[in-house]
Write a protein that holds these residues in place. Sequence first.
Motif, PDB file in Angstrom:
ATOM      1  N   ALA A   1       0.835  -1.203   0.000  1.00 62.04           N
ATOM      2  CA  ALA A   1       0.000   0.000   0.000  1.00 62.04           C
ATOM      3  C   ALA A   1       0.872   1.257   0.000  1.00 62.04           C
ATOM      4  CB  ALA A   1      -0.924  -0.008   1.215  1.00 62.04           C
ATOM      5  N   VAL A   2       1.961   1.234   0.785  1.00 56.67           N
ATOM      6  CA  VAL A   2       2.885   2.374   0.813  1.00 56.67           C
ATOM      7  C   VAL A   2       3.481   2.614  -0.567  1.00 56.67           C
ATOM      8  CG1 VAL A   2       5.046   3.245   1.794  1.00 56.67           C
ATOM      9  CG2 VAL A   2       3.395   2.063   3.262  1.00 56.67           C
ATOM     10  N   GLN A   3       3.870   1.522  -1.244  1.00 63.09           N
ATOM     11  CA  GLN A   3       4.436   1.663  -2.587  1.00 63.09           C
ATOM     12  C   GLN A   3       3.399   2.206  -3.563  1.00 63.09           C
ATOM     13  OE1 GLN A   3       6.147  -2.104  -3.749  1.00 63.09           O
ATOM     14  NE2 GLN A   3       7.418  -2.243  -1.915  1.00 63.09           N
ATOM     15  N   LEU A   4       2.163   1.760  -3.419  1.00 59.95           N
ATOM     16  CA  LEU A   4       1.101   2.238  -4.310  1.00 59.95           C
ATOM     17  C   LEU A   4       0.823   3.722  -4.087  1.00 59.95           C
ATOM     18  CD1 LEU A   4      -1.234   1.723  -6.336  1.00 59.95           C
ATOM     19  CD2 LEU A   4      -2.664   1.146  -4.364  1.00 59.95           C
ATOM     20  N   TRP A   5       0.699   4.129  -2.828  1.00 59.37           N
ATOM     21  CA  TRP A   5       0.370   5.523  -2.513  1.00 59.37           C
ATOM     22  C   TRP A   5       1.558   6.457  -2.710  1.00 59.37           C
ATOM     23  CZ3 TRP A   5      -1.875   3.418   2.667  1.00 59.37           C
ATOM     24  CH2 TRP A   5      -3.141   2.885   2.435  1.00 59.37           C
ATOM     25  N   GLY A   6       2.771   5.941  -2.614  1.00 63.45           N
ATOM     26  CA  GLY A   6       3.950   6.792  -2.694  1.00 63.45           C
ATOM     27  C   GLY A   6       4.194   7.562  -1.409  1.00 63.45           C
ATOM     28  N   ARG A   7       3.570   7.141  -0.337  1.00 61.45           N
ATOM     29  CA  ARG A   7       3.717   7.812   0.953  1.00 61.45           C
ATOM     30  C   ARG A   7       3.299   6.844   2.058  1.00 61.45           C
ATOM     31  NH1 ARG A   7      -1.337   9.828   2.914  1.00 61.45           N
ATOM     32  NH2 ARG A   7      -0.216  11.343   4.233  1.00 61.45           N
ATOM     33  N   SER A   8       3.739   7.114   3.275  1.00 62.33           N
ATOM     34  CA  SER A   8       3.344   6.310   4.432  1.00 62.33           C
ATOM     35  C   SER A   8       2.425   7.159   5.302  1.00 62.33           C
ATOM     36  CB  SER A   8       4.577   5.869   5.224  1.00 62.33           C
ATOM     37  OG  SER A   8       4.200   5.056   6.317  1.00 62.33           O
ATOM     38  N   PRO A   9       1.133   6.888   5.299  1.00 61.43           N
ATOM     39  CA  PRO A   9       0.189   7.715   6.078  1.00 61.43           C
ATOM     40  C   PRO A   9       0.359   7.478   7.590  1.00 61.43           C
ATOM     41  CG  PRO A   9      -0.937   5.828   5.123  1.00 61.43           C
ATOM     42  CD  PRO A   9       0.454   5.806   4.569  1.00 61.43           C
ATOM     43  N   LYS A  10      -0.278   8.321   8.366  1.00 60.61           N
ATOM     44  CA  LYS A  10      -0.180   8.236   9.819  1.00 60.61           C
ATOM     45  C   LYS A  10      -1.398   7.504  10.371  1.00 60.61           C
ATOM     46  CE  LYS A  10       2.553  12.468  10.316  1.00 60.61           C
ATOM     47  NZ  LYS A  10       2.635  13.826  10.919  1.00 60.61           N
ATOM     48  N   ILE A  11      -1.103   6.457  11.133  1.00 62.82           N
ATOM     49  CA  ILE A  11      -2.174   5.671  11.732  1.00 62.82           C
ATOM     50  C   ILE A  11      -2.997   6.554  12.668  1.00 62.82           C
ATOM     51  CG2 ILE A  11      -2.683   3.752  13.302  1.00 62.82           C
ATOM     52  CD1 ILE A  11      -1.789   2.793  10.621  1.00 62.82           C
ATOM     53  N   GLY A  12      -4.314   6.459  12.557  1.00 61.49           N
ATOM     54  CA  GLY A  12      -5.211   7.201  13.444  1.00 61.49           C
ATOM     55  C   GLY A  12      -5.428   8.637  13.033  1.00 61.49           C
ATOM     56  N   MET A  13      -4.681   9.117  12.021  1.00 64.03           N
ATOM     57  CA  MET A  13      -4.848  10.517  11.595  1.00 64.03           C
ATOM     58  C   MET A  13      -5.389  10.609  10.166  1.00 64.03           C
ATOM     59  SD  MET A  13      -1.530  12.409  13.283  1.00 64.03           S
ATOM     60  CE  MET A  13      -2.161  13.995  12.765  1.00 64.03           C
ATOM     61  N   ASP A  14      -4.785   9.873   9.253  1.00 62.33           N
ATOM     62  CA  ASP A  14      -5.287   9.864   7.867  1.00 62.33           C
ATOM     63  C   ASP A  14      -6.604   9.102   7.810  1.00 62.33           C
ATOM     64  OD1 ASP A  14      -3.104  10.743   5.568  1.00 62.33           O
ATOM     65  OD2 ASP A  14      -2.182  10.224   7.494  1.00 62.33           O
ATOM     66  N   SER A  15      -7.500   9.615   6.971  1.00 63.29           N
ATOM     67  CA  SER A  15      -8.831   9.022   6.877  1.00 63.29           C
ATOM     68  C   SER A  15      -9.109   8.463   5.491  1.00 63.29           C
ATOM     69  CB  SER A  15      -9.910  10.065   7.230  1.00 63.29           C
ATOM     70  OG  SER A  15      -9.734  10.531   8.554  1.00 63.29           O
ATOM     71  N   TRP A  16      -9.872   7.386   5.480  1.00 57.25           N
ATOM     72  CA  TRP A  16     -10.446   6.767   4.282  1.00 57.25           C
ATOM     73  C   TRP A  16      -9.425   6.080   3.381  1.00 57.25           C
ATOM     74  CZ3 TRP A  16     -14.965   6.856   6.105  1.00 57.25           C
ATOM     75  CH2 TRP A  16     -15.532   8.012   6.640  1.00 57.25           C
ATOM     76  N   CYS A  17      -8.311   6.739   3.136  1.00 57.65           N
ATOM     77  CA  CYS A  17      -7.340   6.182   2.181  1.00 57.65           C
ATOM     78  C   CYS A  17      -6.001   6.884   2.389  1.00 57.65           C
ATOM     79  CB  CYS A  17      -7.834   6.381   0.750  1.00 57.65           C
ATOM     80  SG  CYS A  17      -6.674   5.863  -0.521  1.00 57.65           S
ATOM     81  N   GLY A  18      -4.907   6.168   2.102  1.00 58.22           N
ATOM     82  CA  GLY A  18      -3.591   6.766   2.277  1.00 58.22           C
ATOM     83  C   GLY A  18      -3.091   7.501   1.057  1.00 58.22           C
ATOM     84  N   ALA A  19      -3.932   7.614   0.014  1.00 57.77           N
ATOM     85  CA  ALA A  19      -3.501   8.271  -1.217  1.00 57.77           C
ATOM     86  C   ALA A  19      -3.347   9.777  -1.021  1.00 57.77           C
ATOM     87  CB  ALA A  19      -4.500   7.994  -2.338  1.00 57.77           C
ATOM     88  N   HIS A  20      -2.444  10.351  -1.797  1.00 61.83           N
ATOM     89  CA  HIS A  20      -2.267  11.808  -1.781  1.00 61.83           C
ATOM     90  C   HIS A  20      -3.504  12.481  -2.358  1.00 61.83           C
ATOM     91  CE1 HIS A  20      -0.429  15.726  -2.137  1.00 61.83           C
ATOM     92  NE2 HIS A  20      -0.535  15.712  -3.453  1.00 61.83           N
ATOM     93  N   ARG A  21      -3.909  12.026  -3.533  1.00 62.66           N
ATOM     94  CA  ARG A  21      -5.134  12.506  -4.173  1.00 62.66           C
ATOM     95  C   ARG A  21      -5.712  11.358  -4.983  1.00 62.66           C
ATOM     96  NH1 ARG A  21      -3.550  17.928  -7.337  1.00 62.66           N
ATOM     97  NH2 ARG A  21      -5.508  17.391  -8.363  1.00 62.66           N
ATOM     98  N   MET A  22      -7.005  11.471  -5.321  1.00 62.53           N
ATOM     99  CA  MET A  22      -7.655  10.442  -6.139  1.00 62.53           C
ATOM    100  C   MET A  22      -8.488  11.092  -7.231  1.00 62.53           C
ATOM    101  SD  MET A  22      -8.799   7.423  -3.465  1.00 62.53           S
ATOM    102  CE  MET A  22      -9.192   6.326  -4.844  1.00 62.53           C
TER     103      MET A  22
END
Length: 536
Positions: free
Chosen positions: A67-88
């Motif tokens: 998922a990190v490789q797909l999103w290109g970023r590592s989101p923060k647990i408990g803070m990012d919502s719905w999806c770890g993507a930068h934009r969709m």
Amino acid sequence: MKATNMPHRSPTSSLSLAPPSRACGIDDVRAALLQSEMRYRILLDDFPVAVYCCDANGKLTLFNDAAVQLWGRSPKIGMDSWCGAHRMFTIDGHPLPLDRCPMALTLLEQQDIDVAEAIVERPDGSRRNVLAHPRLLAGPNGEALGAINIVIDITERKRLEEQLKDADRRKDEFLAMLAHELRNPLAPVRSAVEVLKAGRSSDVQISQAVRVIDRQATYLTSIVDDLLDVARIRHQRVTLNKTSVELAEVLAGAIDVVAPEVAMRGLRLTVEQPTHPVLLHCDRTRLDQMIGNLLNNAAKYNRAKGAIFLCVTVEGKDLVVTVRDTGIGIKKAILDQVFDLFTQGQNGSTQQNGGLGIGLSVVKAMAEMHGGSISADSDGEGCGSEFCLRLPIVTTDAQLRLVVPVVDVDRPQTIMIVDDNPDAADAMKMLLEIYGHQITLAGDADEALLAARSAMPDVFLIDIGLPGMDGNALASELRALPSGRRPRMIAVTGFGQPEDRQRSLAAGFDDHLIKPVCLTPLLKSLVPSTGPNASG
């Protein structure tokens, strides 16, 4: 969210987490949970596709390395919502708010989504096409604990799909253009035939009709030859038959081929070439084809009353052929694509100028087989084009000097034509009788063998694709017949692959001519001293 056990399907198709047994102690439960989470973590990280979880409020609780490789970023647990993507984005390219992404809709509407396609944009701006499979996670009492989403990267698949769509589109365009290109020469041929059938034509009209048929037959032959060359090139079946040739002869032949097109369009052709003899070591047929295709291309995409400049120079061992025209030019953006197979027209104007989009790709392939290269240049639309062909084929080796055999093509001979196509046999018979030859016809192998036992002719012209016993088998049978002399056998066929020639020569043929056969090679082939011709 910490996974307490491997999820399983509930009757409502959502995923539920099994509660621990009441018989277990609290320490045992904690140990079991820790062990289960470790197994779950290892499983997720080894999973080849992106997997992540959200709690009931949409906060990310778990994600794997994919998922990190797909999103290109590592989101923060408990803070990012719905999806770890930068934009969709939607598949149509419209922005897709994260609170409307497939995972968000699943949690907000409390309903599973079968499959959803979307586009994920990374922080660096790159985009990936994905398929999302969100599923609700239910607790022991059916309450929604969150959701899990399996996201598959289909970017490469989409790229291949687009390539297939483009190839299919180009194939359809090519087939439509092929039908157009074949009908075009057939129309004047049909008109010329009607002129000859009328019986009231003057000598001038008959002569014009014959020239039309000859010119259009030559053009049809070039189309078929280019199509066959494309098949041979794609399957790497093209072989070069290198001999010693004079440059002046090659240029004269290429200019003769393009002359009718130049005259019909009112173009001016200027030729600059060395004044001294230049000896080349190359495949004469292929060199003719390369220069002819470049000249035809210059004529086809030229403006009315325009000009073509053919400049031929020698630079050391290199023959440099430059063809420049005053035509429609080439857009800078597609200069690198003009040699691609089925690239039709220099600026998408094939419908106006004709052509199958294969001539330049054939030139490129043949140039590279000779160890040379071809380049294109243009200042843009309306500025004309320039093609430069460079071939390392100039030689001064005395051993390679061209020897032209002196043959007696006028000596009358007895010839048997074996062909199951009556029109083809009758036409060949009429042509050869004009030159004083005595002709007999046979429609199949049995008829030919019966006639040969009674009177063996000087020459056999045999079609390979005969019904029943084919031409190769017939040649072997004829060779086995007792005879006081060895007749000359020539295969006249539409089968022109190298392996076809090899089979015919192995069967006992002396030569292999490809339909439609031109008069000069046919007459030369009738004489034994010319050797194998393998031409058309």
